[in-house]
Motif scaffolding. Structure first.
Motif, PDB file in Angstrom:
ATOM      1  N   ARG A 136       0.864  -1.173   0.000  1.00  0.00           N
ATOM      2  CA  ARG A 136       0.000   0.000   0.000  1.00  0.00           C
ATOM      3  C   ARG A 136       0.903   1.225   0.000  1.00  0.00           C
ATOM      4  NH1 ARG A 136      -2.472   3.941   2.936  1.00  0.00           N
ATOM      5  NH2 ARG A 136      -4.749   3.902   3.082  1.00  0.00           N
ATOM      6  N   CYS A 137       0.811   1.976  -1.076  1.00  0.00           N
ATOM      7  CA  CYS A 137       1.664   3.136  -1.223  1.00  0.00           C
ATOM      8  C   CYS A 137       1.343   4.172  -0.141  1.00  0.00           C
ATOM      9  CB  CYS A 137       1.448   3.742  -2.602  1.00  0.00           C
ATOM     10  SG  CYS A 137       2.484   5.177  -2.913  1.00  0.00           S
ATOM     11  N   ARG A 138       2.412   4.817   0.380  1.00  0.00           N
ATOM     12  CA  ARG A 138       2.207   5.799   1.436  1.00  0.00           C
ATOM     13  C   ARG A 138       1.672   7.130   0.913  1.00  0.00           C
ATOM     14  NH1 ARG A 138       4.339   4.929   6.444  1.00  0.00           N
ATOM     15  NH2 ARG A 138       2.826   6.520   6.999  1.00  0.00           N
ATOM     16  N   HIS A 139       1.642   7.290  -0.435  1.00  0.00           N
ATOM     17  CA  HIS A 139       1.087   8.527  -0.987  1.00  0.00           C
ATOM     18  C   HIS A 139      -0.441   8.474  -0.961  1.00  0.00           C
ATOM     19  CE1 HIS A 139       0.331  11.202  -4.740  1.00  0.00           C
ATOM     20  NE2 HIS A 139       0.309  11.945  -3.646  1.00  0.00           N
ATOM     21  N   ARG A 140      -1.042   7.816  -1.942  1.00  0.00           N
ATOM     22  CA  ARG A 140      -2.503   7.798  -1.938  1.00  0.00           C
ATOM     23  C   ARG A 140      -3.065   6.377  -1.951  1.00  0.00           C
ATOM     24  NH1 ARG A 140      -2.988  12.602  -5.179  1.00  0.00           N
ATOM     25  NH2 ARG A 140      -4.718  11.756  -6.399  1.00  0.00           N
ATOM     26  N   GLY A 141      -2.212   5.426  -1.578  1.00  0.00           N
ATOM     27  CA  GLY A 141      -2.768   4.125  -1.207  1.00  0.00           C
ATOM     28  C   GLY A 141      -2.774   3.022  -2.246  1.00  0.00           C
ATOM     29  N   ALA A 142      -2.281   3.258  -3.479  1.00  0.00           N
ATOM     30  CA  ALA A 142      -2.312   2.182  -4.488  1.00  0.00           C
ATOM     31  C   ALA A 142      -1.429   1.014  -4.043  1.00  0.00           C
ATOM     32  CB  ALA A 142      -1.821   2.717  -5.830  1.00  0.00           C
ATOM     33  N   THR A 143      -1.730  -0.179  -4.531  1.00  0.00           N
ATOM     34  CA  THR A 143      -0.795  -1.279  -4.305  1.00  0.00           C
ATOM     35  C   THR A 143       0.449  -0.998  -5.144  1.00  0.00           C
ATOM     36  OG1 THR A 143      -1.730  -2.604  -6.100  1.00  0.00           O
ATOM     37  CG2 THR A 143      -2.612  -2.987  -3.891  1.00  0.00           C
TER      38      THR A 143
ATOM     39  N   THR B 189       7.968   0.202  -7.429  1.00  0.00           N
ATOM     40  CA  THR B 189       7.575   1.545  -7.837  1.00  0.00           C
ATOM     41  C   THR B 189       6.070   1.592  -8.009  1.00  0.00           C
ATOM     42  OG1 THR B 189       9.681   1.849  -8.946  1.00  0.00           O
ATOM     43  CG2 THR B 189       7.918   3.349  -9.563  1.00  0.00           C
ATOM     44  N   CYS B 190       5.456   2.527  -7.314  1.00  0.00           N
ATOM     45  CA  CYS B 190       4.011   2.657  -7.389  1.00  0.00           C
ATOM     46  C   CYS B 190       3.614   3.096  -8.804  1.00  0.00           C
ATOM     47  CB  CYS B 190       3.526   3.689  -6.358  1.00  0.00           C
ATOM     48  SG  CYS B 190       1.743   3.925  -6.393  1.00  0.00           S
ATOM     49  N   PRO B 191       2.565   2.495  -9.369  1.00  0.00           N
ATOM     50  CA  PRO B 191       2.192   2.841 -10.750  1.00  0.00           C
ATOM     51  C   PRO B 191       1.540   4.226 -10.876  1.00  0.00           C
ATOM     52  CG  PRO B 191       0.577   1.348  -9.792  1.00  0.00           C
ATOM     53  CD  PRO B 191       1.693   1.467  -8.792  1.00  0.00           C
ATOM     54  N   TYR B 192       1.098   4.784  -9.751  1.00  0.00           N
ATOM     55  CA  TYR B 192       0.262   5.993  -9.854  1.00  0.00           C
ATOM     56  C   TYR B 192       1.117   7.261 -10.035  1.00  0.00           C
ATOM     57  CZ  TYR B 192      -4.293   8.314  -9.043  1.00  0.00           C
ATOM     58  OH  TYR B 192      -5.468   9.017  -9.155  1.00  0.00           O
ATOM     59  N   HIS B 193       1.995   7.567  -9.064  1.00  0.00           N
ATOM     60  CA  HIS B 193       2.846   8.757  -9.198  1.00  0.00           C
ATOM     61  C   HIS B 193       4.318   8.416  -9.005  1.00  0.00           C
ATOM     62  CE1 HIS B 193      -1.110   9.752  -7.417  1.00  0.00           C
ATOM     63  NE2 HIS B 193      -1.141  10.641  -8.412  1.00  0.00           N
ATOM     64  N   ALA B 194       4.592   7.079  -9.113  1.00  0.00           N
ATOM     65  CA  ALA B 194       5.969   6.586  -9.196  1.00  0.00           C
ATOM     66  C   ALA B 194       6.820   6.811  -7.946  1.00  0.00           C
ATOM     67  CB  ALA B 194       6.665   7.134 -10.445  1.00  0.00           C
ATOM     68  N   TRP B 195       6.233   6.861  -6.790  1.00  0.00           N
ATOM     69  CA  TRP B 195       7.050   6.776  -5.584  1.00  0.00           C
ATOM     70  C   TRP B 195       7.692   5.388  -5.580  1.00  0.00           C
ATOM     71  CZ3 TRP B 195       4.831   9.197  -0.451  1.00  0.00           C
ATOM     72  CH2 TRP B 195       4.457  10.515  -0.692  1.00  0.00           C
ATOM     73  N   SER B 196       8.955   5.321  -5.163  1.00  0.00           N
ATOM     74  CA  SER B 196       9.571   3.994  -5.172  1.00  0.00           C
ATOM     75  C   SER B 196      10.142   3.637  -3.811  1.00  0.00           C
ATOM     76  CB  SER B 196      10.630   3.894  -6.271  1.00  0.00           C
ATOM     77  OG  SER B 196      11.618   4.859  -6.061  1.00  0.00           O
TER      78      SER B 196
HETATM   79  S1  FES Z   1      -0.426   6.560  -4.935  1.00  0.00           S
HETATM   80 FE1  FES Z   1       1.545   5.750  -5.023  1.00  0.00          FE
HETATM   81  S2  FES Z   1       2.699   7.361  -5.836  1.00  0.00           S
HETATM   82 FE2  FES Z   1       0.741   8.205  -5.677  1.00  0.00          FE
END
Ligand code: FES
Ligand SMILES: [Fe+2]
Lengths: 428, 166
Positions: free
Chosen positions: A88-95, A108-115
């Motif tokens: 669960r990404c710490r930004h907005r929660g995507a896997t 790497t998160c697919p949404y805004h690429a936090w890694s």
């Molecule tokens: S939700 Fe993962 S980078 Fe934005």
């Protein structure tokens, strides 16, 4: 925890009245509120099995799975340690990972690429100037779960205060040790899995691992397909005195179907069955006679099923994982085990034996599934006084001398142990 | 191979193979399993893999990896009436499409096809999709199956009960 939300309806029977050591109410299979509480109080509070170490042998290897209904990543870090991270990404929660398994250096998160690194550390944020003075990367790793490993079995817990894994496994540990003896002197390795889903509550499958009673009925066609001598063995335990089921505490139990093959490292001096003679000849080219006998003796697995509360069984020659999906929906994974570094021909034989019983194409699992689905349908009959009987063998249950209750292998002692633990964790 | 390069022999082979696998599908839908068994070479392999992109199926865990003896046992089990999952056996209707001839010589035909099976049991209707490859030997008494490989579209994901032969 959202306990308040999922509290039961005011007119519902109190949880403590639903199991009395003799029977339990069918609500345990059918009530969605009870299911929600099980996720909170059992799966989110205790230890849950998540992997076998052989599924992630090298640094960077990962698999994705769930603790209860929470998606997690299980991986091996650069330091060799096993990490279990909330997926669960710490930004907005995507896997951050949606593959079943693989090898990765980072996620790497697919949404805004936090890694994130293998240990969960947040290592990269694109266009980070919008966060200067707003967010410190050091404070936003993927959430790590508590991890415990016992002899290759990896457990995780969402509860930092959970008791030590050693204490939780307790008296089940010597049985785990014995189970490993089927490696014939090699470590055990997971070699593929059958996955299937059935329309029924997870506890129906939990019970089944120590249900010796159903075998000759549900699995009649499997027994009929076996060579005569082997088939006899599969029904003899119904009547014989020796086979037993024993409660091991903390919800764990063991059903010993074949007392002679509890410890496979001990030579039983039995002759090699005719169907394995050819394989024995092949193995004899590379291994001494005692080792060949050990490998062959172990080919059908250990003579017992060890049921570890709440979601993993060490069952004869395979691992059985269950995942609760909904009150009436459960996923099962039956993992085949082979000898890591062991003889190829014998490993193939182990795979063929596993395939014959397990999975959607097997001669065994589909019949279990059919029986369990019918339990779910019957349990849903709307009559408030439907109880599930769990009292078989109460008349012949004895103490094994070390404080464990024990009865005949067809008795429901192991299931009573699981439901006592269920009650302990659920009623607070 | 372009369509133009198809010669008459090849079209004949394709039609022959196609008729054979249609006939096989019909036997399976009608539960004429004994007749179905007679379509096989005794040493033939019936394989439903789990993992995709696998060549050495014997070295991997499969859903089904049957030789002649296992096929016989499988049929006996389904027809016995004693298997809770197979009483009743699911009803099926299957459709075969995009049949292609991959190889053809005097001894052998290799045919790839798509397979859709609608199955039904106790008010539940399910759709199963697969890529199928048949290796067929040509003998004096017609074509025989030397290998049938059924790769389910979701072979490596959780399956539901499958109490029939795909
Ligand atoms: S939700 Fe993962 S980078 Fe934005
Ligand atoms: Fe069973």
């Amino acid at each position: 925890m959202n306990d308040a939300q999922s509290e039961r309806a005011p007119n519902a029977r109190p949880l403590e009245d639903l199991y009395d050591g003799n029977r339990f109410h069918a609500d345990l299979y059918t009530d969605p509120q009870i299911f929600e509480l099980e996720i909170e109080r059992i799966y989110n509070q205790g230890w849950v099995w998540v992997a076998h170490e052989s599924e992630i042998p090298d640094a960077g290897d990962f698999k994705t799975t769930h603790v209860g209904r929470t998606p997690v990543i299980v991986n091996r870090g650069k330091d060799g340690a096993v990490n279990v991270l909330l997926n669960r990404c710490r930004h907005r929660g995507a896997t951050v990972c949606d593959r079943n398994q693989g090898n990765a250096r980072a996620f790497t998160c697919p949404y805004h690429a936090w890694s994130y690194g293998l240990d969960g550390r947040l290592i990269g944020i694109p266009f980070a100037e919008g966060y200067a003075g707003v967010l410190d990367k050091a404070n936003f790793p993927l959430i790590a779960l508590k991890v415990g490993v016992y002899r290759g079995l990896v457990f995780a817990s969402m509860n930092d205060m959970v008791e030590p894994l050693d204490d939780f496994l307790g008296d089940a540990k010597p049985w785990i040790d014995l189970f490993l003896h089927q490696g014939g002197g090699f470590p055990l390795k997971v070699a593929g899995a059958h996955k299937f889903r059935f329309t029924g509550n997870w506890k129906i499958q939990l019970e089944n691992t120590t249900d010796g009673y159903h075998f000759p009925f549900v699995h009649r066609t499997f027994v009929d397909s076996l060579p005569e001598e082997t088939a006899k063995g599969f029904t003899a335990f119904m009547r014989e005195e020796g086979p037993y089921v024993r409660a091991l505490g903390n919800g764990h139990s063991v059903a010993v179907f074949f007392p002679d093959t509890v410890d496979l490292s001990q030579d039983d001096e039995a002759p090699v069955p005719p169907q394995f003679e050819e394989l024995a000849a092949q193995l004899s080219e590379d291994y001494p006679p005692e080792r060949v006998r050990w490998i062959l003796r172990a080919i059908n697995g250990a003579g017992f099923n060890l049921n570890l509360f709440p979601n993993i069984g060490l069952s004869a020659a395979f691992l059985r994982e269950l995942k609760p999906l909904a009150v009436d929906r459960t996923e099962i994974r039956h993992m085949a085990l082979v000898m890591d570094g062991g003889p190829e021909e014998a490993n193939r034989m182990r795979l063929r034996i596993h395939e014959k019983f397990q999975g959607a194409g097997g001669f065994g699992s589909p019949d279990d599934m059919a029986a369990w689905e019918r339990v779910q349908i019957g349990a849903g009959a709307s009559h408030d006084d439907v109880w599930i009987m769990l009292n078989r063998g109460l008349n012949r249950e004895v103490d094994d001398g070390e404080g464990h209750l024990q009865a005949h292998v067809t008795d429901e002692t192991g299931m009573r142990e699981a439901y006592s633990m269920w009650k302990r964790m659920m009623v607070r | 191979m372009t369509l133009a390069s198809f010669d008459q022999d090849r079209l004949g082979d394709l039609a022959h193979a196609r008729a054979f696998i249609d006939q096989e599908a019909d036997l399976l839908d009608r539960l004429a399993y004994d007749e179905w068994l007679s379509l096989w070479e005794p040493s033939g392999r019936y394989i439903l893999p789990i993992d995709r992109d696998v060549i050495d199926h014997a070295g991997r865990l499969n859903h089904i990896y049957d030789d002649g003896s296992m096929r016989r046992q499988r049929v006996d089990r389904l027809m016995s009436g004693h298997a809770p999952s197979a009483s009743p056996i699911m009803r099926t209707v299957r459709t075969i499409g995009r049949v292609r001839l991959l190889e053809a010589d005097t001894a052998m035909l290799v045919v790839a096809s798509s397979l859709l099976i609608i199955s039904f049991k106790r008010q539940v209707q399910t759709l199963l999709a697969a890529d199928v490859t048949h290796r067929l030997t040509r003998g004096a008494d017609g074509l025989k199956i030397a290998e049938k490989l059924v790769l389910l579209i979701n072979s490596d994901e959780p399956l539901a009960e499958m109490s029939f032969l795909p």
